[in-house]
Every structure is written in structure tokens, then in C-alpha cells.
Design an enzyme around this catalytic site. Structure first.
Site, PDB file in Angstrom:
ATOM      1  N   HIS A  56      41.074  45.336  42.696  1.00 15.69           N
ATOM      2  CA  HIS A  56      40.109  46.105  43.491  1.00 15.69           C
ATOM      3  C   HIS A  56      40.398  45.928  44.984  1.00 15.69           C
ATOM      4  O   HIS A  56      39.472  45.790  45.789  1.00 15.69           O
ATOM      5  CB  HIS A  56      38.674  45.671  43.163  1.00 15.69           C
ATOM      6  CG  HIS A  56      38.222  46.040  41.781  1.00 15.69           C
ATOM      7  ND1 HIS A  56      37.797  47.303  41.431  1.00 15.69           N
ATOM      8  CD2 HIS A  56      38.147  45.293  40.641  1.00 15.69           C
ATOM      9  CE1 HIS A  56      37.470  47.327  40.153  1.00 15.69           C
ATOM     10  NE2 HIS A  56      37.681  46.118  39.644  1.00 15.69           N
TER      11      HIS A  56
ATOM     12  N   ASP B  45      37.190  40.451  38.753  1.00 14.19           N
ATOM     13  CA  ASP B  45      37.094  41.265  37.545  1.00 14.19           C
ATOM     14  C   ASP B  45      38.217  42.302  37.495  1.00 14.19           C
ATOM     15  O   ASP B  45      38.796  42.655  38.518  1.00 14.19           O
ATOM     16  CB  ASP B  45      35.742  41.970  37.478  1.00 14.19           C
ATOM     17  CG  ASP B  45      35.531  42.924  38.640  1.00 14.19           C
ATOM     18  OD1 ASP B  45      35.926  42.569  39.767  1.00 14.19           O
ATOM     19  OD2 ASP B  45      34.963  44.016  38.441  1.00 14.19           O
ATOM     20  N   GLU B  46      38.507  42.780  36.327  1.00 10.01           N
ATOM     21  CA  GLU B  46      39.397  43.928  36.091  1.00 10.01           C
ATOM     22  C   GLU B  46      40.733  43.810  36.844  1.00 10.01           C
ATOM     23  O   GLU B  46      41.232  44.793  37.382  1.00 10.01           O
ATOM     24  CB  GLU B  46      38.677  45.236  36.452  1.00 10.01           C
ATOM     25  CG  GLU B  46      37.465  45.485  35.574  1.00 10.01           C
ATOM     26  CD  GLU B  46      36.692  46.737  35.959  1.00 10.01           C
ATOM     27  OE1 GLU B  46      36.184  47.415  35.043  1.00 10.01           O
ATOM     28  OE2 GLU B  46      36.557  47.030  37.160  1.00 10.01           O
ATOM     29  N   ALA B  47      41.294  42.612  36.837  1.00  6.85           N
ATOM     30  CA  ALA B  47      42.582  42.385  37.510  1.00  6.85           C
ATOM     31  C   ALA B  47      43.722  42.703  36.545  1.00  6.85           C
ATOM     32  O   ALA B  47      44.566  41.859  36.231  1.00  6.85           O
ATOM     33  CB  ALA B  47      42.670  40.957  38.012  1.00  6.85           C
TER      34      ALA B  47
END
Length: 581
Positions: free
Chosen positions: A324, A387-389
Site C-alpha cells: 500500500h 496488511d495485503e503485502a
């Protein structure tokens, strides 16, 4: 017609968002107008029972005739009589005022009496209450010091430790309504209860007819969980200082005490950093859909922190990493492994960006950003995302998160991160924010439980319960549905203390309701997606588990409809609730 245009036609009913904002800010005492005549008197209003509020109080004892606010009422701010009143126990919590938790129950002037600073904070609560009440009642409601035996009494009792720093006692009889608390944060929460015990018209910005009666009896109330939060994503779409202040005022009504600001993402960087200025000037220059974006100057961010503290809300800033991060990567080529800056991004995909874990400049960058943000933030936490790496290997993820955490603690802050942090090595005092849902794998859930056994605290934000950007129904014109549809009952009908199997309630710090803003662009959108779900999530954080009952709650929530309308909150009229008019 675009989705945005459809949304506006389907959920706005002729009241501009500017008018709604003025209603809310005026109720908070921030706007003043000339004297206006009272509206035509409707029929008699029933008195609100003490147990009919949201969040549900811990203990209620109805008794006799209560107090009526009249033109002669004054607001007395005073120290409680020596010895206090005892009180109802509970987990307690914290209050944030000024620079940090200055309004704590242990501060006093000797012999259980509050000191001058504590009394000044209590006087500020009295001024806030007067600002709420004066416009709608038309009464002068002076705020005065010294002992008073009638009117509205705000009493500080530092020795009443059973109330903690956020609890309060409200006692109403024919002579007075008295709110007693060990700290000014408790007085502030008691004031929110008092607001709900008055007719909904008290929230309006113009003079309304009375009477302004409060039911008789006593409420003793303390929070179940210390952390009761809401997150606002200002990265996908940027929100101005005034828009965020409006949301803070809405949160405070329901005793929310944490505002998590998601300040960086692929689509935008929203906070000025002197040592890396292009983050804001270039990385903050757009948003989802290609709008102009925006960012907060340091002065604007400090004003948000100050304003939130005046509402006993602590700001938790988030800088997401290692994923992100496209806005940062686009701003500085040297942060990319290949030295080439990608273009700015205005879409809604996730998981494609990553900081370069093996470059020393990455950690110079993180240290500079976190150092400057820590200096601006008096609260306890810095949130570092995690998150969401999906574009970062597991080993690289662990390396970066393990190096980033000491950068937070070196500046005197506690680490907070999404629950994927538990796949690395959480430092002592770290808080993991669990956003998993029904489809989250058993191994991932167990990873969080194991971290909690080693001392990591958990804030519960299950996406299929707490995410305010999830659609209510298939026809909801805003929001997403990747975690499923989340109607009002589903957002309320769960227990944070037992949700994650194997996680003891003692490891649960509290709850948070995130609002991601891929489809949200203004305050009207925030209101429509947050309300009426947010009050129920607030109740899960504040009220004892024994009070949680959907059928009883939906009746109390129905009574909030006129209040939200009076505040200019254009909420979703869920068919699950028989809304009062």
C-alpha cells in the site's frame, strides 16, 4: 448514470451536506446565530427511560420524578463531597485530553480533591454541554463554579476509583441532575448520556419547544473495553479538516474514544513530512478516480488531534507498509528496488506495491516519517499497517516489520498494526488489529491467538461484521461486498470477547469499525455507510456482554432515528428496524 450520481439520488433527501454539517457543528457549540423564535409546539413528549440509550448502560435504577431543565437552570462544575459515592466496577478505560492521558483518576489536589487543571478540564466539558443545549432550548445555561444543589451538576471525584477514567454516575431527581466522575473523560461520557435522555429535538440548531425532562433515577456506567474505535481512510479519498471534525463529533455521541486515520496508501499520501516533502505535494495530489486529492499540513493535523482530544478521542495515525505504498514510491524513485518511480495510481486494486526491503534508504525513510509523525501525535499509538503485502515475500515482510517496530518504540510510541504483524515478531506492547472474517484460514487465526498468548493485545475489526464500507444489501448504492453483505443485525450480533476461538477476553483491547473510502467521497457518504451500524459497534465496545440482545437493541436503535435526523445525519433506513419518526 454513474455509481456516484446514483448514490446521491438514492440516499439524499433534499438536505444539503452543508446544512447537515452546520446542524452537527452547532449542536457541538461551534456555530452561533441570532436568536430565533421557537417552533410550533407539538404534542407532549414522553420522557426517555434511563435504559433506552445507546450504548446500553451497565446499571440502571429508576426512581421517582426526574429533573427538568428550565430557563433558570445553571451548569455547576464542582468537586464532589469528600469520600465520593462508591461506584460500579468495570474494566475502565482511558481518557485523552490535551497532550496525553492527562484526565486520569489518580490526579488530584490532595485528600481526593481534583486539582485546578482537572477542574479546568471539567469546566470545558460544562462549556461543551452548554453549547449543545443553548441553541435548542433557548436557555442561557450559565456555567459556574462552586457548590450547587440544583440544576445540572458536573462533579469530579478523583477518589471514586471504581468509575475508572471513563466511567460516570448520573443521578436525576426533581431538584437536579448530577453527573459524577473520577476524571473529566467520565464527565464527558456522562454528558453524552444526558443528551440521549433529552428529547431528540435538543440536537437541533434552532430553538425548539420543551419541556426538557429527564427521567428520575440513577445510572452507573463504565466501559467493557478500553479501546472503542473507528477508522477513516483519508487516502483513497481525501477528507478535509472540517469533514473529519464532523465525524469526530458523531463518534463522541456514542462514546467512541479512538480515531484511526489511514494516512497513506497507493492512491494518496495525506500528511506533510518535512524531510520528504514530495510525499504530500506529489504523492498527495490525486485519489481514487483521479480527483485532486489533498494532504494535511502539520498545523492542520495538530488541529485535528487537538479537536479530537476535546471530544476525548485519541488519534491513531497509520502509515501503511511494506505494501500500500505506491504514493510514496511514485514520489521518490530511490525507494524502488529498480530506482524507477511508478506513476501515480488512481484505481482500487491492492497488493501490487512494496517498499524495497534490502535498501538502507528504506529505513531512513521510515525513521524520518515515523519520527515526524510521533512528534505531532500525543497519543500512544503509531499504526504501521502491514496488511495485503502480496508483492513482498514472507521473509522480506518479516525483515521489514521487525526493523520498523523499533523505530516506533524509539519515539516513545506503541506499535499497532493489522493482524498480519503476528506473522513477524510483535514487540512487547504491540497491538494487532484483527480484520479476518469467516473465510480466514485456521492457521492465520491461530497465529493471532499464539501472539496473544505471548502478550500481544488484539483489537477486533472482523471485516464481515465491522467494516462500514461493506454494503448493507445488494442494492446499497455505495460500498463493496468482498467480505459479504453486512446488515445492521450482523454488525451488532457478535461478541468481541468470544469471536476468535482460543483468544481470551483478557487479550482483547477493544473493537474498531473501519471505513474504507474507495466509493466514499464526502460526509453524506460517510454518514450513510456508518449509520446506523456504528452505534451498535460502539455498544459492543462499551456495554456489558449481558446487555447484548438484538431484539432489545433494535428498539433502542429505532429511537436514535429522530436524533440522527436532528443532527443532520442522513442514515440508512434499514428495514430491520422500525424507525421512530
Amino acid at each position: 448514470m454513474s455509481q456516484k450520481a446514483t448514490a446521491r439520488t438514492r440516499h439524499r433527501f433534499g438536505t444539503s451536506r452543508l446544512l447537515g454539517s452546520l446542524v452537527l457543528l452547532t449542536a457541538a457549540g461551534l456555530c452561533t446565530f441570532g436568536t430565533l423564535p421557537a417552533a410550533a409546539a407539538p404534542g407532549p413528549r414522553p420522557v426517555t427511560p434511563l435504559d433506552a440509550i445507546v450504548p446500553a448502560p451497565a446499571s440502571v435504577t429508576p426512581a421517582g420524578t426526574g429533573y427538568e431543565i428550565t430557563r433558570t437552570t445553571a451548569i455547576h462544575v464542582q468537586a464532589a463531597t469528600a469520600g465520593g459515592h462508591g461506584g460500579h466496577g468495570g474494566h475502565g478505560g482511558h481518557a485523552v485530553s490535551g497532550t496525553q492521558e492527562t484526565a486520569d483518576a489518580s490526579r488530584g489536589g490532595g485528600h481526593g480533591q481534583p486539582d485546578k487543571a482537572a477542574l479546568r478540564e471539567a469546566e470545558a466539558v460544562g462549556d461543551y454541554l452548554a453549547g449543545v443545549l443553548r441553541r435548542s432550548t433557548g436557555f442561557p445555561l450559565p456555567v459556574v463554579g462552586g457548590k450547587g444543589t440544583d440544576g445540572i451538576r458536573l462533579e469530579l471525584a478523583p477518589n471514586d476509583t471504581a468509575l475508572g477514567t471513563e466511567g460516570y454516575r448520573l443521578a436525576s431527581d426533581r431538584h437536579s441532575v448530577t453527573i459524577t466522575a473520577a476524571a473529566s473523560g467520565g464527565l464527558f461520557h456522562g454528558v453524552q448520556t444526558l443528551r440521549q435522555l433529552l428529547p431528540a429535538a435538543v440536537e437541533k440548531s434552532t430553538r425548539q419547544p420543551g419541556p426538557w425532562k429527564i427521567a428520575g433515577g440513577t445510572i452507573e456506567d463504565t466501559p467493557r473495553f478500553a479501546y472503542r474505535g473507528a477508522m477513516l481512510d483519508v487516502s483513497r479519498h481525501f477528507f478535509t479538516v472540517d469533514q473529519v471534525k464532523r465525524y469526530i463529533d458523531e463518534l463522541a455521541i456514542y462514546k467512541i474514544n479512538e480515531l484511526h486515520l489511514h494516512l497513506s496508501d497507493d492512491q494518496g499520501w495525506r500528511i506533510a513530512v518535512d524531510s520528504w516533502p514530495k510525499l504530500a505535494t506529489y504523492g498527495g495530489s490525486t485519489e481514487v478516480g483521479g480527483g485532486k486529492g489533498g494532504s494535511y499540513t502539520k498545523a492542520q493535523y495538530k488541529e485535528l488531534v487537538r479537536y479530537a482530544a476535546s471530544r476525548y478521542v485519541e488519534v491513531v495515525p497509520e502509515i501503511d507498509m511494506p505494501g500500500h505504498t505506491n504514493a510514496a514510491l511514485a514520489s521518490y524513485a530511490e525507494l524502488n528496488c529498480d530506482g524507477v518511480a511508478p506513476p501515480l495510481y488512481t484505481g482500487t486494486d491492492v497488493g501490487f506495491s512494496s517498499l524495497c526491503v534490502n535498501k538502507p534508504v528504506t529505513y531512513d525513510f521510515l525513521n524520518d516519517v515515523l519520527s515526524e509523525l510521533a512528534a505531532l501525535t500525543p497519543g500512544r499509538y503509531l499504526h504501521i499497517g502491514g496488511d495485503e503485502a502480496h508483492s513482498t515475500s514472507h521473509d522480506d515482510y518479516v525483515t521489514l516489520m521487525d526493523k520498523a517496530q523499533p523505530l516506533v518504540t524509539a519515539h516513545g510510541k506503541q506499535v499497532m498494526a493489522w493482524h498480519q504483524l503476528t506473522g513477524a515478531h510483535p514487540v512487547p506492547g504491540a497491538v494487532a488489529q484483527y480484520w479476518g472474517y469467516d473465510d480466514t484460514g485456521a492457521d492465520e487465526r491461530q497465529q493471532v491467538v499464539d501472539a496473544a498468548r505471548n502478550g500481544t493485545k488484539v483489537v477486533m475489526s472482523p471485516a464481515d461484521r465491522d467494516y462500514l464500507d461493506m454494503k448493507y444489501t445488494e442494492d446499497t448504492p455505495l460500498g463493496q461486498d468482498w467480505a459479504g453483505l453486512v446488515n445492521v443485525q450482523r454488525s451488532y450480533d457478535w461478541d468481541p470477547g468470544t469471536y476468535l476461538e482460543g483468544l481470551p477476553e483478557s487479550a482483547v483491547l477493544g473493537v474498531e469499525a473501519p471505513l474504507w473510502t474507495e466509493t466514499i467521497t464526502d460526509s453524506a457518504d460517510i454518514d450513510y455507510m456508518a449509520f446506523p451500524r456504528l452505534p451498535g459497534i460502539a455498544e459492543l465496545g462499551w456495554s456489558p456482554a449481558s446487555t447484548h440482545d438484538w431484539n432489545a437493541y433494535r428498539v433502542r436503535l429505532a429511537a436514535q432515528g429522530p436524533r440522527m435526523t436532528a443532527l443532520g445525519i442522513d442514515f440508512f433506513r434499514s428495514p430491520e428496524v422500525d424507525w421512530q419518526q
